[in-house]
Design an enzyme around this catalytic site. Structure first.
Site, PDB file in Angstrom:
ATOM      1  N   LYS A 141     -33.052  54.132 -34.871  1.00 27.24           N
ATOM      2  CA  LYS A 141     -33.629  52.840 -35.273  1.00 27.24           C
ATOM      3  C   LYS A 141     -33.612  52.720 -36.793  1.00 27.24           C
ATOM      4  O   LYS A 141     -34.155  53.583 -37.490  1.00 27.24           O
ATOM      5  CB  LYS A 141     -35.061  52.716 -34.750  1.00 27.24           C
ATOM      6  CG  LYS A 141     -35.702  51.420 -35.207  1.00 27.24           C
ATOM      7  CD  LYS A 141     -37.129  51.271 -34.735  1.00 27.24           C
ATOM      8  CE  LYS A 141     -37.818  50.204 -35.546  1.00 27.24           C
ATOM      9  NZ  LYS A 141     -38.179  50.625 -36.906  1.00 27.24           N
TER      10      LYS A 141
ATOM     11  N   MET B  16     -28.843  65.206 -39.762  1.00 23.93           N
ATOM     12  CA  MET B  16     -28.068  64.552 -38.688  1.00 23.93           C
ATOM     13  C   MET B  16     -26.564  64.613 -38.931  1.00 23.93           C
ATOM     14  O   MET B  16     -25.790  64.407 -37.999  1.00 23.93           O
ATOM     15  CB  MET B  16     -28.515  63.094 -38.532  1.00 23.93           C
ATOM     16  CG  MET B  16     -28.241  62.219 -39.737  1.00 23.93           C
ATOM     17  SD  MET B  16     -29.046  60.621 -39.552  1.00 23.93           S
ATOM     18  CE  MET B  16     -28.868  59.960 -41.214  1.00 23.93           C
TER      19      MET B  16
ATOM     20  N   GLY C  36     -33.433  60.510 -37.309  1.00 27.87           N
ATOM     21  CA  GLY C  36     -33.962  59.775 -38.459  1.00 27.87           C
ATOM     22  C   GLY C  36     -35.241  59.062 -38.043  1.00 27.87           C
ATOM     23  O   GLY C  36     -35.537  57.959 -38.493  1.00 27.87           O
TER      24      GLY C  36
ATOM     25  N   HIS D 107     -28.024  51.170 -40.808  1.00 27.39           N
ATOM     26  CA  HIS D 107     -27.842  50.148 -41.860  1.00 27.39           C
ATOM     27  C   HIS D 107     -28.107  50.719 -43.265  1.00 27.39           C
ATOM     28  O   HIS D 107     -27.884  50.048 -44.259  1.00 27.39           O
ATOM     29  CB  HIS D 107     -28.681  48.886 -41.584  1.00 27.39           C
ATOM     30  CG  HIS D 107     -30.155  49.080 -41.637  1.00 27.39           C
ATOM     31  ND1 HIS D 107     -31.042  48.021 -41.556  1.00 27.39           N
ATOM     32  CD2 HIS D 107     -30.927  50.194 -41.768  1.00 27.39           C
ATOM     33  CE1 HIS D 107     -32.268  48.487 -41.641  1.00 27.39           C
ATOM     34  NE2 HIS D 107     -32.224  49.784 -41.763  1.00 27.39           N
TER      35      HIS D 107
END
Ligand SMILES: C[S@@+](CC[C@H](N)C(=O)[O-])C[C@H]1O[C@@H](n2cnc3c(N)ncnc32)[C@H](O)[C@@H]1O
Length: 372
Positions: free
Chosen positions: A272, A259, A215, A276
């Site tokens: 990173k 992913m 990502g 969230h």
């Protein structure tokens, strides 16, 4: 008919309540003024003038039409009140805006506006300003009350409720301008955060020979790692719509993929600001794929996460706590949220990892190492 409060509150309390409500209701004007100043390049203009500039200098350097000078003054006044700029003799009332005295005002930069000077390579946060006030992003929160009442949305996120069922990462596929704005925002923020991550948490990268940034968008983090640790072979995995616009300069290898399905093998997987964006179940699925990509327990494999850990870091002041709460609501809109350590731990263990280590690097933002 008078409202209930009018019978209960004293006149000074009513006045105070009225002022405070307007302060919050007009809060979006601060966001828009900030975006405007960032887009015009006001912070860079002040910086180029040696860090202090009068309104006429700023207007001339940013292409503001001379007839609009009084309007620019108003915008600068809002932003000075908000602490984005400092001014030596800020006009005390709107009536002074067009007067001669206001012409003498000298504006200087403050820490937040310093972060808006320059371009990507110099840690520019301006693309993030642009992205966060886009209509598609603001629209997510218009339906908050209806969404909270609605028990029938199933797995639909607030984002989907606002966008006819389209999830955030499908929107990037459908709208290339939205996708570009998001990737530029992430790249600007990443170059800023990675400077600190490499300085404060750089030890986590030592000893690695390969790393895949999952990502990783346009590769800003992977490029920062490759620059600081040239012996690490860095790759970026992201969706095709992100990879197709990535600036391939040969430093890192870009791989288009999903992913949830496959992550290319490496000594370490780097994530990173990815987890969230997702709920617990999806985080577990992503981390299970990460585990398949790295060497097994005892062979040095790990997952390196940069994300908020709510409550971590130095004792927090109110501004930091409020920022954390706002981040959490923003992530809730996409379908994820910010997590405390116990929530992270649960996810790591359920994904099959045995241990983890958290190192706060920037307020509540931490580097988390997760071991198989
Ligand atoms: C919030 S951005 C973070 C980007 C970057 N890591 C950073 O910190 O600047 C989340 C990234 O996850 C990517 N992403 C979303 N779903 C994905 C998937 N299924 N497979 C791979 N990447 C995905 C998005 O395209 C986006 O680049």
């Amino acid at each position: 008919m008078s409202c209930h409060a009018e019978q209960e509150l004293s006149t000074p309390d009513m006045l105070q309540g009225h002022i405070e409500l307007h302060h919050h209701l007009f809060g979006y004007l601060k966001s828009m003024a900030l975006r405007c100043a960032a887009d015009l390049g006001v912070p860079s203009a002040i910086h180029r003038r040696g860090g202090a500039a009068m309104i006429s200098d700023i207007a001339a350097d940013t292409g503001v039409h001379p007839a609009k000078l009084p309007h620019l003054r108003r915008i600068m006044r809002v932003l000075t009140g908000a602490g984005i700029f400092a001014a030596n003799d800020e006009p005390s009332s709107p009536a002074d805006q067009d007067g001669d005295a206001a012409g003498e005002t000298v504006y200087t930069l403050t820490p937040p506006s310093r972060l808006l000077v320059g371009d990507h390579a110099t840690c520019n946060m301006a693309p993030m300003m642009r992205f966060l006030v886009r209509p598609e992003v603001a629209a997510v929160f218009f339906g908050l009350d209806a969404w909270l009442r609605d028990g029938d949305t199933g797995a639909a996120t607030l984002y989907q409720a606002a966008h006819g069922g389209v999830p955030a990462w499908e929107m990037t596929k459908r709208d290339s301008s939205y996708s570009r704005a998001l990737n530029e925002a992430c790249a600007g923020d990443t170059s800023f955060v990675m400077d600190i991550a490499v300085r404060e948490g750089g030890d986590v990268f030592r000893g690695l020979s390969s790393l895949v940034d999952v990502g990783g968008g346009h590769g800003a983090a992977a490029m920062a790692i490759a620059r600081a640790f040239p012996h690490i072979k860095c790759s970026v995995l992201d969706l095709p719509q992100a990879i197709s616009e990535a600036p391939a300069d040969g430093t890192v290898n870009f791989v288009a993929g999903n992913m949830f399905e496959y992550i290319p093998p490496a000594n370490a997987v780097f994530l990173k600001y990815v987890l969230h964006c997702w709920g617990e179940e999806d985080c577990i699925k992503i981390l299970q794929q990460c585990k398949k990509a790295i060497p097994a327990k005892g062979d040095g494999g790990k997952v390196i996460i940069i994300n908020a850990v709510v409550g971590s870091g130095e004792p927090q002041d109110n501004a930091l706590k409020e920022t954390q709460v706002l981040f959490d609501v923003y992530m809730m809109g996409i379908g994820g949220g910010e997590r405390e350590e116990h929530a992270w731990k649960k996810i790591f263990l359920e994904a099959g990892f045995s241990d983890y280590k958290i190192k706060p690097i920037l307020g509540f933002i931490s580097v988390i190492e997760v071991y198989p």
